[in-house]
Each structure stands twice: as structure tokens, then as C-alpha cells.
Design a protein around this motif. Sequence first.
Motif, PDB file in Angstrom:
ATOM      1  N   UNK A 193      -0.935 -19.407  12.054  1.00 23.58           N
ATOM      2  CA  UNK A 193      -1.365 -20.306  10.988  1.00 23.58           C
ATOM      3  C   UNK A 193      -1.665 -19.483   9.748  1.00 23.58           C
ATOM      4  N   UNK A 194      -1.539 -20.124   8.629  1.00 22.13           N
ATOM      5  CA  UNK A 194      -1.935 -19.467   7.398  1.00 22.13           C
ATOM      6  C   UNK A 194      -3.455 -19.266   7.442  1.00 22.13           C
ATOM      7  N   UNK A 195      -3.883 -18.044   7.211  1.00 22.03           N
ATOM      8  CA  UNK A 195      -5.328 -17.795   7.238  1.00 22.03           C
ATOM      9  C   UNK A 195      -5.942 -18.305   5.942  1.00 22.03           C
ATOM     10  N   UNK A 196      -6.906 -19.195   6.110  1.00 22.57           N
ATOM     11  CA  UNK A 196      -7.534 -19.750   4.921  1.00 22.57           C
ATOM     12  C   UNK A 196      -8.683 -18.840   4.494  1.00 22.57           C
ATOM     13  N   UNK A 197      -8.843 -18.714   3.209  1.00 23.16           N
ATOM     14  CA  UNK A 197      -9.976 -17.974   2.680  1.00 23.16           C
ATOM     15  C   UNK A 197     -11.240 -18.777   2.999  1.00 23.16           C
ATOM     16  N   UNK A 198     -12.240 -18.171   3.663  1.00 21.60           N
ATOM     17  CA  UNK A 198     -13.469 -18.931   3.933  1.00 21.60           C
ATOM     18  C   UNK A 198     -14.139 -19.348   2.616  1.00 21.60           C
ATOM     19  N   UNK A 199     -14.562 -20.609   2.577  1.00 27.43           N
ATOM     20  CA  UNK A 199     -15.167 -21.150   1.361  1.00 27.43           C
ATOM     21  C   UNK A 199     -16.466 -21.847   1.732  1.00 27.43           C
ATOM     22  N   UNK A 200     -17.508 -21.593   0.987  1.00 31.30           N
ATOM     23  CA  UNK A 200     -18.762 -22.335   1.165  1.00 31.30           C
ATOM     24  C   UNK A 200     -19.271 -22.692  -0.217  1.00 31.30           C
ATOM     25  N   UNK A 201     -19.722 -23.934  -0.332  1.00 30.41           N
ATOM     26  CA  UNK A 201     -20.248 -24.354  -1.620  1.00 30.41           C
ATOM     27  C   UNK A 201     -21.759 -24.552  -1.558  1.00 30.41           C
ATOM     28  N   UNK A 202     -22.428 -24.115  -2.600  1.00 29.80           N
ATOM     29  CA  UNK A 202     -23.864 -24.342  -2.742  1.00 29.80           C
ATOM     30  C   UNK A 202     -24.020 -25.511  -3.706  1.00 29.80           C
ATOM     31  N   UNK A 203     -24.627 -26.571  -3.216  1.00 30.79           N
ATOM     32  CA  UNK A 203     -24.824 -27.751  -4.055  1.00 30.79           C
ATOM     33  C   UNK A 203     -26.313 -28.047  -4.140  1.00 30.79           C
ATOM     34  N   UNK A 204     -26.676 -28.929  -5.037  1.00 26.84           N
ATOM     35  CA  UNK A 204     -28.089 -29.299  -5.159  1.00 26.84           C
ATOM     36  C   UNK A 204     -28.323 -29.967  -6.489  1.00 26.84           C
ATOM     37  N   UNK A 205     -29.490 -30.625  -6.568  1.00 23.33           N
ATOM     38  CA  UNK A 205     -29.815 -31.282  -7.830  1.00 23.33           C
ATOM     39  C   UNK A 205     -30.020 -30.222  -8.905  1.00 23.33           C
ATOM     40  N   UNK A 206     -29.984 -30.678 -10.116  1.00 21.33           N
ATOM     41  CA  UNK A 206     -30.246 -29.777 -11.222  1.00 21.33           C
ATOM     42  C   UNK A 206     -31.672 -29.216 -11.088  1.00 21.33           C
ATOM     43  N   UNK A 207     -31.859 -27.966 -11.387  1.00 26.58           N
ATOM     44  CA  UNK A 207     -33.159 -27.277 -11.281  1.00 26.58           C
ATOM     45  C   UNK A 207     -33.570 -26.944  -9.850  1.00 26.58           C
ATOM     46  N   UNK A 208     -32.646 -27.104  -8.883  1.00 23.80           N
ATOM     47  CA  UNK A 208     -33.055 -26.806  -7.503  1.00 23.80           C
ATOM     48  C   UNK A 208     -32.948 -25.312  -7.189  1.00 23.80           C
ATOM     49  N   UNK A 209     -32.267 -24.581  -8.056  1.00 21.40           N
ATOM     50  CA  UNK A 209     -32.175 -23.133  -7.822  1.00 21.40           C
ATOM     51  C   UNK A 209     -30.864 -22.705  -7.186  1.00 21.40           C
ATOM     52  N   UNK A 210     -29.802 -23.489  -7.425  1.00 19.97           N
ATOM     53  CA  UNK A 210     -28.492 -23.156  -6.864  1.00 19.97           C
ATOM     54  C   UNK A 210     -27.993 -21.804  -7.363  1.00 19.97           C
ATOM     55  N   UNK A 211     -28.093 -21.633  -8.688  1.00 19.76           N
ATOM     56  CA  UNK A 211     -27.527 -20.414  -9.268  1.00 19.76           C
ATOM     57  C   UNK A 211     -28.277 -19.184  -8.761  1.00 19.76           C
ATOM     58  N   UNK A 212     -29.595 -19.335  -8.617  1.00 17.23           N
ATOM     59  CA  UNK A 212     -30.367 -18.198  -8.118  1.00 17.23           C
ATOM     60  C   UNK A 212     -29.948 -17.859  -6.686  1.00 17.23           C
ATOM     61  N   UNK A 213     -29.762 -18.908  -5.868  1.00 14.06           N
ATOM     62  CA  UNK A 213     -29.321 -18.645  -4.489  1.00 14.06           C
ATOM     63  C   UNK A 213     -27.930 -17.996  -4.486  1.00 14.06           C
ATOM     64  N   UNK A 214     -27.046 -18.492  -5.371  1.00 11.86           N
ATOM     65  CA  UNK A 214     -25.700 -17.879  -5.489  1.00 11.86           C
ATOM     66  C   UNK A 214     -25.838 -16.384  -5.762  1.00 11.86           C
ATOM     67  N   UNK A 215     -26.675 -16.056  -6.743  1.00 13.26           N
ATOM     68  CA  UNK A 215     -26.879 -14.646  -7.120  1.00 13.26           C
ATOM     69  C   UNK A 215     -27.362 -13.822  -5.934  1.00 13.26           C
ATOM     70  N   UNK A 216     -28.357 -14.385  -5.228  1.00  7.64           N
ATOM     71  CA  UNK A 216     -28.911 -13.642  -4.099  1.00  7.64           C
ATOM     72  C   UNK A 216     -27.866 -13.467  -2.994  1.00  7.64           C
ATOM     73  N   UNK A 217     -27.074 -14.524  -2.750  1.00  8.06           N
ATOM     74  CA  UNK A 217     -26.053 -14.442  -1.700  1.00  8.06           C
ATOM     75  C   UNK A 217     -24.973 -13.426  -2.059  1.00  8.06           C
TER      76      UNK A 217
END
Length: 601
Positions: A423-447
Amino acid sequence: MISVEEALEKILSYVEVLEPQRKPILDCLGQVLAEYIYSTIDIPPLDNSAMDGYALRAKDTRGAGESSPVYLAVVGEVAAGSMPTKEVEPGTAIRIMTGAPLPEGADAVVRFEDTDEVNRKSSGGDLSQIGILRQAKKGLNVRNRGEDIAKGNLVLEKGRVLRPQEIGVLASLGRSNALVIRRPIVAILATGDELIGVDQPLAPGKIHDSNTYTIAAEVSRYGGVPKILGIGRDSIQSLTEKIGEGLDADILITSGGVSKGDYDMVKDVLAEHGEIGFWTVCMKPGKPIAFGMIKRMEGKRKKKVPHLGLPGNPVSSMITFEQFARPAILKMMGKEILAKPTIRAIIEDNIANTDGRRLFARVMVTKRGGQYYAAVTGPQGSGILTSIAKANGLAVIPESSKGVKAGDIIDVQMLDWGEEQGEEKMLPIVSIVGKSQSGKTMLMEQLIGEFKRRGYRIAALKHSHHRVQIDHPGKDSWRFSQAGSDVIFVSSPGKLAFIKNLNHDLNIEQIVPIVGPEFDLLLVEGFRKSKIPKIEVHRKELGNDLLCSPEELSAIVTDGSLDIDVAQLSWGDAVAVADFIAKNFVLKARTVPFYSTGEEG
Ligand code: AMP
Ligand code: MG
């Protein structure tokens, strides 16, 4: 109606892996090895030279350079295939050819280009001496005894499919034959009063039998041995006789005579001679299929031969062969991977799926700019062979789909790709979602930081609701854009940027090929409507409700606790979130070592 999977599962449950057979290695191409191959010799059998040059003692070259040659006495020469007759004593060298055994005393080879040999020869100089122009380390250009294969080691394991390179390995071990799973003999019978042989002129009402040839070629392609029975007529007597001739095969494949036409009597004849199932399979083309086990006597023992009755229409018969006969043949050959490789492609035409069956559409797949595109190859009637002759893939439109529109992402079975391709190997993808001001971008940075510490190659993707503005008026890129270019690249040392003008948002599947294949994980911020795995960041101060419904989420990261059935990770513990992602979405880190190759030639 049964599904394609159910039909295949039933067929496979009746066919068995054949017995092993010892054969000359050249006849084993594509077959499955049925024994473990251990080496009884070292390969290479002796230390030998990887270059044409001079065998010497590395120590003697200390300080050697272009302008400070070290001169050694040449005491002999050794060619590939013969043994050295002299030792290399301190201060001496032996001229040596690629593959020749290294003389006693030598521990390195300096290639001709790093000596003054050419100059010496052209100026008629003294060839009993050689000037060495570089310092050599111990082991330079030396291939060590057993470095490829050491005596006693396991070289090929049972179950390996033999490709040209494995056959070469067997030869290098001095093996002229191997034990492999036998190739199945596949009896092929065409049926119909309208059919005439390829070598006969057409007569009114008649057509040439093409199925026999398509099927026989398919059988050979997948490693079986076709046994052509010819054409059976639409009479009980003719079919009974022909089918009888095919019963010493490992499987019988017929085409035609399984639908509801008056003369379709393959089924009647088969019902006489064994168990038979008639299935309408939920697929198009190729709805009617027969499968059964025909009895035959082998001495006093009763045996059963699987029979697969394919539809008569030439394209239906080929497509059903691909879905059912191909995996059965591969299983008999001992193969483990039975599925055709499937890729994801952008479809370039609209395809309607009107009757709720799985549609296999003939397409031509091309790769452009890192993305696969599939274009329909022409009329899709089940008798039209030329459109499958133009195709290299089958677009698979699910039974649940009413059809696809140009631009949609679809699955395509690649007809000409080998099963081992997987099978074609798919690139693993995970999305961080959340309401505005929940700290998504900060979690992205830390991850991102955490995954970089773990040695991952990370791609990050952000969805912006506003049109991004990264181009500046007056810049060359801006001027190209103003002039009308659809995409503008700026390439500079260490950095590439591109700006593509679009009139709509791309979906994740369209972005992935642009990201490139060299990453271990794509971390996404946003894209909450797409079907990728999602982790929602939840803050109790923003309320107890979530942005996504729990069924859509793989986990939540929260500073509270919610009464829902989804994995909960604590806010502020990015290491735990990274662990969760690594465990659930990233199959394995890429740790393939790189070996340097010393030599060419
Ligand atoms: P059947 O399933 O026997 O009713 O055949 C369906 C259609 O496929 C008819 O138009 C047949 O003429 C055609 N057909 C059947 N067998 C072959 C064959 N061996 N080669 C080419 N066309 C065939
Ligand atoms: Mg017929």
C-alpha cells in the motif's frame, strides 16, 4: 448480493498453498522460497581488492601526498582469479586488480589514480618502483572476507519471493537450485457457440475468443502455468467433456455462461459435478460469478478442484480475474501479499455510480508534480477491451457513493504494479483543534519541540481563514504574480517559498503531496472539518462544550475533566500528548541506517 470482500474471502478459504518443488534457480523467478538458505561459504571468500591499484602496508604511506610521494619497490602483480605468490614486506607494494586476493602483509590498496604510474609509464620511467601520492588508512579499498555473507549465516528466509537479486544471491552461494512453492496449473476454458479461435476467419454471428488469451496472459503474469482447454460449446455434452479435460489442473477458470441467458449452462453442468455457488457480487462490471469445487478421482482418492466461473464480457472477465483469480493464484503460490497496491489519486473526470455497486472504472494514472492523477480512458461498456488496454489502473468507486466529481480524491488499484509494492504509505497526520484562545498554537509549538527532540522530521500546517499575505508589492515575486503567473516560486540558499493563487481552499489530501514524502509526521492546526485524526484542546474557562463531537476526536487535552468517552490528556503535559500521538499515529520512526559504499566498478 455479496460484497467483493465476502466473495474473495470465500474463494480464498477453498484454495490452499501448493507443495514445494526443487528447481533450477532460473526457473524460480517470482516464486516463494520454501526453505531457509544458510551460507556454507564466506563471501567474499578472501580479503580482496576493491580497486585496480597497489596493495601495500598503510603504515608505509605515512606522510605521502601529491608533492611528497612515498616510493615503494614493486615486487609483483596479482590479477583477479589467481593467488598472490609474494608477500608485501615493509617498503614494498604489489600491483593488484579489482577482485584479486590481497597478498599477505598488505592491509590497504591505493588506486592507480593516486600513484605516479601513468606519468612513469608515459615518461618511460622505472616500473620496478611506484610513487604513492596519498596516505592510506588500514583497510582502504579492501573488501574483507565474509563482509557480504559470513559462513553459517542465514541469508534468505522461507517465504521470500525470489527476484533477480535473490536469484543472484543463490548463485553467489553456489546453489544451482532452490526449493520453492510450485506454480499452479490453471485450466482455462472459454464458453459460447459464438466463439471461434484466433486463427479462424470470422463467420456471420461469430466473434474471436479473446478471453482465453487475456486470462492465459494474466495467469502467466501472476506466476501460474496456463493450460488452455479451448472453446466449450453451449451444450451439456461439450461443456462436460471440456471441463473433464481441465480436472487435472490446480484450478479451473471458465468465462461466460454464468449469467441468466438461456444458453448459460456452465452452471448446470457444474451443479452436476460438485458443489457450486452462484453469486451476484456487488461490483460493476462483473456481477455474475460462479465458484465451486468440482469432484474428481485421483486413483481411488476423491479430490476437489476449485472452479471459478467468470462472466463472459471481456472486460468483466478481466476485472473479475484481477479481483478473485489473481489472489487465489498468488495464495496457491505461497504469497502473503495478495492485495493489488492501491494509491490515492485526483480523478480528472466525473464518474457517476448509478446502481449502488462497487464500480471499477478504467483509468490512466500519471504522476505530475508529486501527485497522482487518474483520467478515464474511454467508454466503460463491459465489452470494450480497448479502454482497458489504455488503462493502467482501476478507479474504485465505493458502493455507497453516487459517484465522484473531477478533483475528488479516489482510490486506484494499480494494475501493472506488483503486489510486493504494498500500500502507499500515508504520511501520519494529526490535527490540533480547539476554540479560539484554547492554546492550540502553544500546544503545536510544544509538540514540534518535543518531536524534534525525539529526532522526528516534522511538517507543520496551519489553516488560516484569511488570505495569507506573504508577498510584498514591488518584490520580483509580486511582479510575477501581478503579471498573471498561477504559482510563483522563490528559491534561495537554504529556503524555498512558493505562493500559489487559488480560488478555493485545498483539502488535506491535496496539500499532502505538496508537503513532500520526507517527514515522519504532519502536525496540523485547524482543518477541523476534514477526516484526519483530531485532538481537541479544551479549557474549562471557555465552557464545558467541545468544538467537535466526541466521535470525531482521538483525544482531548484539557485542564478540567469531561464526562465523555474519549482519551483525556492533561493540559500542560505536551510530553504525554506527544507520547499519545507517537503511539497511535506514527507507526515507526524511520531508523534505516545508511551504509556508505566504498567503491565503484
Ligand atoms: P455470456 O456470459 O456467456 O452470456 O457472455 C457475455 C458476452 O461476452 C457475450 O457477448 C459473449 O459473446 C461475450 N463473450 C463470452 N465469452 C467470450 C470470449 N471468450 N471472448 C470474447 N467474448 C466473449
Ligand atoms: Mg455465452
